[in-house]
Write an enzyme that holds these catalytic residues in place. Structure first.
Site, short mmCIF file in Angstrom:
data_model
loop_
_atom_site.label_atom_id
_atom_site.label_comp_id
_atom_site.label_asym_id
_atom_site.label_seq_id
_atom_site.Cartn_x
_atom_site.Cartn_y
_atom_site.Cartn_z
CB SER A 1 -14.58 19.73 -32.55
OG SER A 1 -13.48 18.83 -32.64
CD GLU B 1 -14.43 29.45 -38.17
OE1 GLU B 1 -14.82 28.40 -39.14
OE2 GLU B 1 -13.88 29.90 -37.09
#
Ligand code: ARG
Length: 457
Positions: free
Chosen positions: A286, A299
């Site tokens: 991140s 994902e």
């Protein structure tokens, strides 16, 4: 050239440039995928033309040889990336005809006799699809094999089996992995169905209504290695798009299966579970939270599954209200099936890598067993002591607080019937997968052999 005279393109195009660009769309790029197959179709068609028993041959056997030789050279250029399709060509079919005409003069102008781009593109797409499906099958087998290997590596390591995501019954890593492997391998049946549909020859249907020439359609079927000819020429033209939609349906279903694998892996690698660990280099971070190692790759498998389902829906939406005979809408099916194949094949390859790199924390898996996971086993022990099942069930349910810790390994060992924790036959999976491998390898080499023999002058 006089002022009124323009250079003749193959179809003598006088189309407005904006309209031309809109109708050509992405064909100059997408059709590069069809180029080799287009040359193959032309080689077969010209060979058949040269064998036609008519007074004035369209092309002689010698001319057919020259065309095949020139096509062989174009194929080499395609493979070296030296082949381009111009907007003026509109598509690969006219680009190849342009090159043949440049190189062989009038002979190049004869190759389209008795053919339309409609049956030509239908052949190209089918040959391309056959090749791609076989490669997708190979990648499907590789992913299933990597899951079988993963299962065999961690074997009977206990894993909490879940229903409704709630702890349910003792399971094992092997059962989880080979269960997914089996679901994936079973998708080969759908790919096989798509392959069989693709394996039919539409050539000779021309624009969809045949031609007044004695075309030997079964000859091109044999030359191109198709299983049979689509008998009705109108039907052959209608079948364009249908086999693309069937393939997309197989791909969408396969992707849905892959997405469920990805979902399990996301859950099992969450810190709250930590059964599985993805290698650091397979996770992304991140920009603000330094502690993050996210399973973005998995994902995206979910999102790609949604995309392929969308492509399948698009293909059927495009087809369902189309009148019989060729309509240009069909051109847009090309992008849909090519995109579907690209996404699915990339996903198969990436998941094979992710599965191989994932590790299992055996201690965490064992520690996750709560007494409730053994509840059914406890009730079955009461059955073994003579209590009827429903009474045993109520007895356990009424005294859940009496359930205690048990050994997960013993629970895994106690289930021995076919396909359960101690009854999984790894050899069976290996045998099935190697059988599929044999089939696609044989088909790929048959297709390759067909290709090579067609370009032999
Ligand atoms: N690029 C076209 C397609 O993919 C080729 C066929 C064109 N046929 C026609 N009648 N305009 O559909």
């Amino acid at each position: 050239m006089k002022k009124t005279e323009t250079k003749k393109t193959i179809t003598d195009n006088t189309v407005d440039p904006d309209i031309l660009a809109y109708t050509v769309g992405d064909d100059p790029v997408l059709d590069l995928n069809l180029a080799v197959w287009d040359c193959m179709g032309t080689a077969a068609h010209v060979t058949m033309l040269s064998e036609m028993k008519i007074k004035t041959p369209v092309v002689t056997k010698d001319e057919a040889r020259k065309v095949r030789k020139a096509l062989g050279e174009i194929v080499k250029e395609i493979e070296k990336g030296e082949f381009t399709i111009l907007v003026d060509d509109q598509d690969v079919h006219m680009a190849v005809e342009r090159l043949l005409t440049e190189r062989l003069g009038d002979l190049g102008k004869k190759i389209h006799t008795g053919r339309s781009r409609n049956d030509q593109v239908a052949v190209d797409v089918r040959l391309h699809m056959k090749d791609e499906i076989l490669r997708a099958e190979k990648e499907t087998v590789e992913l299933a094999s990597s899951l079988v290997k993963f299962g065999a590596k961690y074997g009977r390591t206990p894993l909490v089996g879940r229903t409704h995501l709630q702890p349910a019954m003792p399971s094992s890593v092997e059962m989880w992995a080979t269960g997914h492997a089996e679901m994936i391998a079973d998708q080969l049946e759908n790919l096989e169905a798509a392959y069989r549909l693709a394996d039919l020859n539409p050539l000779g249907s021309a624009a969809g209504y045949g031609v007044p020439l004695p075309l030997d359609r079964s000859r091109t079927t044999r030359l191109l290695g198709f299983s049979r000819t689509i008998h009705n020429v109108f039907g052959a033209s209608m079948a364009r798009g249908e086999c693309e939609a069937a393939l997309l349906s197989a791909l969408a279903q396969l992707m849905a299966v892959l997405s469920r694998l990805a979902e399990d892996m996301i859950i099992f690698s969450m810190p709250e579970f930590a059964y599985f660990k993805l290698p650091r280099e397979y996770c992304t971070g991140s920009s603000i939270m330094p502690q993050k190692f996210n399973p973005d790759v998995l994902e995206l498998v979910r999102s790609k599954a949604a995309q392929v389902l969308g492509l399948q829906t698009a293909s059927l939406s495009l087809l369902h209200a189309m009148p019989g005979g060729y309509n240009r809408d069909l051109q847009d099916c090309k992008w849909l099936y090519m995109k579907g194949l690209d996404i699915t094949r990339t996903t198969l390859r990436i998941l094979t890598k992710v599965v191989a790199g994932t590790s299992v924390d055996k201690a965490v898996c064992r520690a996750a067993f709560t007494p409730g996971v053994f509840a059914t086993d406890v009730a079955l022990r009461k059955v073994a002591a003579g209590t009827p099942w429903r009474d045993a069930y109520h007895d356990v349910r009424d005294h859940l607080e009496q359930l205690g810790d048990e050994d997960p390994d013993s629970a895994v060992a106690a289930k021995t019937h076919e396909g359960t924790t101690s009854g999984i036959d790894i050899a069976l999976y290996k045998a099935r997968l190697s059988q599929s491998e044999k089939t696609f390898k044989a088909r790929l080499s048959a297709l390759e052999k067909c290709k090579r023999s067609l370009f032999k002058a």
